[in-house]
Every structure is written in C-alpha cells, then in structure tokens.
Design a protein around this motif. Structure first.
Motif, PDB file in Angstrom:
ATOM      1  N   UNK A  14     -51.571 -29.423 -13.268  1.00  0.00           N
ATOM      2  CA  UNK A  14     -51.491 -28.005 -12.918  1.00  0.00           C
ATOM      3  C   UNK A  14     -50.988 -27.776 -11.500  1.00  0.00           C
ATOM      4  N   UNK A  15     -50.325 -28.770 -10.889  1.00  0.00           N
ATOM      5  CA  UNK A  15     -49.740 -28.583  -9.563  1.00  0.00           C
ATOM      6  C   UNK A  15     -48.774 -27.407  -9.593  1.00  0.00           C
ATOM      7  N   UNK A  16     -48.946 -26.453  -8.693  1.00  0.00           N
ATOM      8  CA  UNK A  16     -48.142 -25.232  -8.737  1.00  0.00           C
ATOM      9  C   UNK A  16     -46.693 -25.513  -8.366  1.00  0.00           C
ATOM     10  N   UNK A  17     -46.464 -26.287  -7.311  1.00  0.00           N
ATOM     11  CA  UNK A  17     -45.101 -26.536  -6.847  1.00  0.00           C
ATOM     12  C   UNK A  17     -44.827 -28.024  -6.732  1.00  0.00           C
ATOM     13  N   UNK A  18     -43.997 -28.543  -7.638  1.00  0.00           N
ATOM     14  CA  UNK A  18     -43.558 -29.934  -7.521  1.00  0.00           C
ATOM     15  C   UNK A  18     -42.643 -30.104  -6.309  1.00  0.00           C
ATOM     16  N   UNK A  19     -41.842 -29.085  -6.024  1.00  0.00           N
ATOM     17  CA  UNK A  19     -40.917 -29.175  -4.887  1.00  0.00           C
ATOM     18  C   UNK A  19     -41.675 -29.375  -3.585  1.00  0.00           C
ATOM     19  N   UNK A  20     -42.714 -28.572  -3.354  1.00  0.00           N
ATOM     20  CA  UNK A  20     -43.493 -28.715  -2.131  1.00  0.00           C
ATOM     21  C   UNK A  20     -44.141 -30.092  -2.052  1.00  0.00           C
ATOM     22  N   UNK A  21     -44.653 -30.569  -3.181  1.00  0.00           N
ATOM     23  CA  UNK A  21     -45.294 -31.876  -3.194  1.00  0.00           C
ATOM     24  C   UNK A  21     -44.291 -32.987  -2.878  1.00  0.00           C
ATOM     25  N   UNK A  22     -43.088 -32.885  -3.415  1.00  0.00           N
ATOM     26  CA  UNK A  22     -42.071 -33.904  -3.164  1.00  0.00           C
ATOM     27  C   UNK A  22     -41.601 -33.875  -1.714  1.00  0.00           C
ATOM     28  N   UNK A  23     -41.438 -32.671  -1.162  1.00  0.00           N
ATOM     29  CA  UNK A  23     -41.056 -32.560   0.251  1.00  0.00           C
ATOM     30  C   UNK A  23     -42.118 -33.219   1.126  1.00  0.00           C
ATOM     31  N   UNK A  24     -43.379 -33.038   0.775  1.00  0.00           N
ATOM     32  CA  UNK A  24     -44.461 -33.657   1.538  1.00  0.00           C
ATOM     33  C   UNK A  24     -44.390 -35.180   1.482  1.00  0.00           C
ATOM     34  N   UNK A  25     -43.767 -35.719   0.428  1.00  0.00           N
ATOM     35  CA  UNK A  25     -43.582 -37.168   0.297  1.00  0.00           C
ATOM     36  C   UNK A  25     -42.244 -37.633   0.864  1.00  0.00           C
ATOM     37  N   UNK A  26     -41.526 -36.736   1.538  1.00  0.00           N
ATOM     38  CA  UNK A  26     -40.286 -37.131   2.184  1.00  0.00           C
ATOM     39  C   UNK A  26     -39.038 -36.978   1.349  1.00  0.00           C
ATOM     40  N   UNK A  27     -39.144 -36.367   0.160  1.00  0.00           N
ATOM     41  CA  UNK A  27     -37.962 -36.108  -0.672  1.00  0.00           C
ATOM     42  C   UNK A  27     -37.348 -34.788  -0.206  1.00  0.00           C
ATOM     43  N   UNK A  28     -36.099 -34.823   0.242  1.00  0.00           N
ATOM     44  CA  UNK A  28     -35.459 -33.635   0.795  1.00  0.00           C
ATOM     45  C   UNK A  28     -34.462 -33.048  -0.201  1.00  0.00           C
ATOM     46  N   UNK A  29     -34.500 -31.717  -0.319  1.00  0.00           N
ATOM     47  CA  UNK A  29     -33.573 -30.978  -1.178  1.00  0.00           C
ATOM     48  C   UNK A  29     -32.681 -30.133  -0.255  1.00  0.00           C
ATOM     49  N   UNK A  30     -31.388 -30.417  -0.215  1.00  0.00           N
ATOM     50  CA  UNK A  30     -30.528 -29.704   0.732  1.00  0.00           C
ATOM     51  C   UNK A  30     -29.342 -28.992   0.095  1.00  0.00           C
ATOM     52  N   UNK A  31     -28.912 -29.395  -1.088  1.00  0.00           N
ATOM     53  CA  UNK A  31     -27.777 -28.752  -1.756  1.00  0.00           C
ATOM     54  C   UNK A  31     -28.054 -28.668  -3.243  1.00  0.00           C
ATOM     55  N   UNK A  32     -27.550 -27.606  -3.867  1.00  0.00           N
ATOM     56  CA  UNK A  32     -27.759 -27.454  -5.305  1.00  0.00           C
ATOM     57  C   UNK A  32     -26.603 -26.692  -5.927  1.00  0.00           C
ATOM     58  N   UNK A  33     -26.239 -27.095  -7.129  1.00  0.00           N
ATOM     59  CA  UNK A  33     -25.259 -26.381  -7.954  1.00  0.00           C
ATOM     60  C   UNK A  33     -26.012 -25.749  -9.117  1.00  0.00           C
ATOM     61  N   UNK A  34     -25.741 -24.463  -9.377  1.00  0.00           N
ATOM     62  CA  UNK A  34     -26.429 -23.733 -10.425  1.00  0.00           C
ATOM     63  C   UNK A  34     -25.429 -23.306 -11.502  1.00  0.00           C
ATOM     64  N   UNK A  35     -25.800 -23.483 -12.755  1.00  0.00           N
ATOM     65  CA  UNK A  35     -25.014 -22.985 -13.878  1.00  0.00           C
ATOM     66  C   UNK A  35     -25.920 -22.116 -14.738  1.00  0.00           C
ATOM     67  N   UNK A  36     -25.490 -20.892 -15.022  1.00  0.00           N
ATOM     68  CA  UNK A  36     -26.311 -19.943 -15.772  1.00  0.00           C
ATOM     69  C   UNK A  36     -25.602 -19.569 -17.069  1.00  0.00           C
TER      70      UNK A  36
END
Length: 260
Positions: A165-187
């Motif tokens: 039930x972790x609310x944010x996987x992104x926040x948890x990964x950033x806390x472990x040093x995984x950085x998200x800096x660029x993204x491509x989106x297709x809708x």
C-alpha cells in the motif's frame, strides 16, 4: 478556530481549498482581472481559518493564477500553469497538487525475462530480467487508474520490497537514489482487459484513456516503462503550444483502426 498549521488535516484543508478555487478560476467563475473575495469571506465559505486560506492562496500564487501582493484582495491573472515534471511523472504528486488524497495498492509483482519490445524500451538485452508491477491507483478512495510498470532488475528489486500500500513508488525510489530526469509520454486509447475490469470495476472492453511513459535517469539510462489506464471522465490532459515552443507531438499510424 483552533491552530491548523503543521497537521495532516491542515495540509489536506488548504490543498482542497486551493483545488476548488483553481477549478472556479478555470471554469470562469472568477474572470481574469477580477478580485477574489476577502480572506475572511473565503474562510467562512470553506469553513476553515484565515491561515488555511492564506496557504491556499500561496498555492495559487505559485501556479501563477493570482497576484502575490499581500494586504490587498488577490486579483486573478489567468489560467493554470503547466504542471511540473514531478507532477506529470508521479500520480501521487499530481493528486496532491489538486487537493486530492492519492492511494495505491499493488495487485501483483512478477519477475521474468524481458520480451523484445520491453528490452528495447528499457535498453536491455533480450531476455534480461525485469520486474512487472500491476497496481491500482485511487483518488480519495475511488479507483481511477490501473498502473502497469516495468523496471530493470536493479530498480524492480527495490519496488518489490515496498509495502503493497505504499502511496508513492517514485518517492520511495528517489529515496534509494534512483533519479528520474526525463520522460516521453504517449497518450491514446485502450480497451479494458480482465485485470482492468477487475480492479476498476468496469466491463471488459470498456474504452480507457491510456498514457504510456518511458523515464530515464541523468545518464539517459531507462529506469521505468509504464502504462497507465484511466477510467473515462476521471482525468484529462491539456497541452499548450505556441510558435516559440511546443512539446506536443502528433503521429499518424496508418493501417491501425484500434488502439494497441
């Protein structure tokens, strides 16, 4: 009223007030150049303290929706700002920015070899180990989206250790040093499969709004390839472009009468 600042409830109050005022501005209830009601009037209308109203107005100021002069009634400047990178990347950050309460529940995590298209998207050799995460996302307790995320092994192993039930996987990964800096989106659109129907309580074959996203770290190495499927009427995407700059891409896919 009692002191509200610094508590979870106060955070939720000012975010909800900011979200409602934002919607009113977007809907034209307050025209560009019009003045918002005084803080006291807004506090009475929303049943909160003046401090909560000031916090909400600070959010609107940061969005560029109202003037920043204190001591006078705020003036409406225009429509909403473009969302930040973190809000477009993270469902949790976006939900919080609108005053809603995000939720999440992992349905299953599968560790398996990558299929050819998956290996290509994640920059891996075919057959390399990946983690596939199927997850339900909610807004204020209501199901709105099914999230399918695919991670390379080094990232997926971290996600697999998180509470379901972790609310944010992104926040948890950033806390472990995984950085998200660029993204491509297709809708585009997709049809609900058995998992979508079960988690979203919709009929199989229901048309869903689909966003696919490939995210990389500062070195350009892919860290996530995801597919989010939203119930219709729960979310929309707005794109601004001009002669000076544009981030919108449009592509024709001949010979395809269906969304894949």
């Amino acid at each position: 009223m009692g002191q509200e600042q610094g508590t979870p409830d106060s955070d939720l109050r000012y975010r909800k007030v900011a979200a409602e005022l934002r919607e009113a501005i977007i809907a034209g209830e307050y025209a560009i150049g019009a003045k918002l009601p005084p803080e006291g009037t807004l506090a009475e209308r929303y049943g909160v303290s003046r401090g909560t109203i000031r916090h909400a107005l600070a959010v609107l100021r940061s969005d560029g929706l109202v003037t920043s002069r204190r001591g006078t009634r705020r003036t409406v400047l225009g429509g909403p700002r473009a969302q930040s990178f973190s809000e477009l990347l993270s469902f949790t950050n976006w939900a919080r920015s609108t005053g809603q309460t995000p939720g999440g529940r992992v349905d299953r995590v599968v560790r398996r070899p990558a299929e050819p298209v998956e290996a290509d998207q994640l920059g891996l050799e075919e057959g390399a180990e990946v983690y596939q995460v199927l997850r339900l996302r909610t807004l204020s307790g209501e199901p709105v989206m099914v999230e399918r995320s695919l991670y390379p092994a080094r990232v997926g192993a971290l996600v697999a250790e998180l509470p379901p039930d972790t609310v944010s996987h992104t926040e948890a990964l950033v806390a472990h040093g995984v950085l998200f800096t660029d993204a491509d989106h297709t809708i585009d659109l997709a049809w609900a499969d058995a998992d979508d129907a079960r988690l979203l309580d919709c009929p199989p074959g229901q048309v869903l709004l689909r966003e696919r996203r490939r995210t990389t770290d500062p070195e350009g190495v892919p860290v996530e390839w995801s597919e989010d499927r939203y119930l219709p009427g729960t979310i929309s995407f707005t794109v601004h472009n001009s002669v000076a700059t544009s981030t919108l891409g449009r592509r024709h896919r001949p010979g395809t009468g269906t969304a894949r």
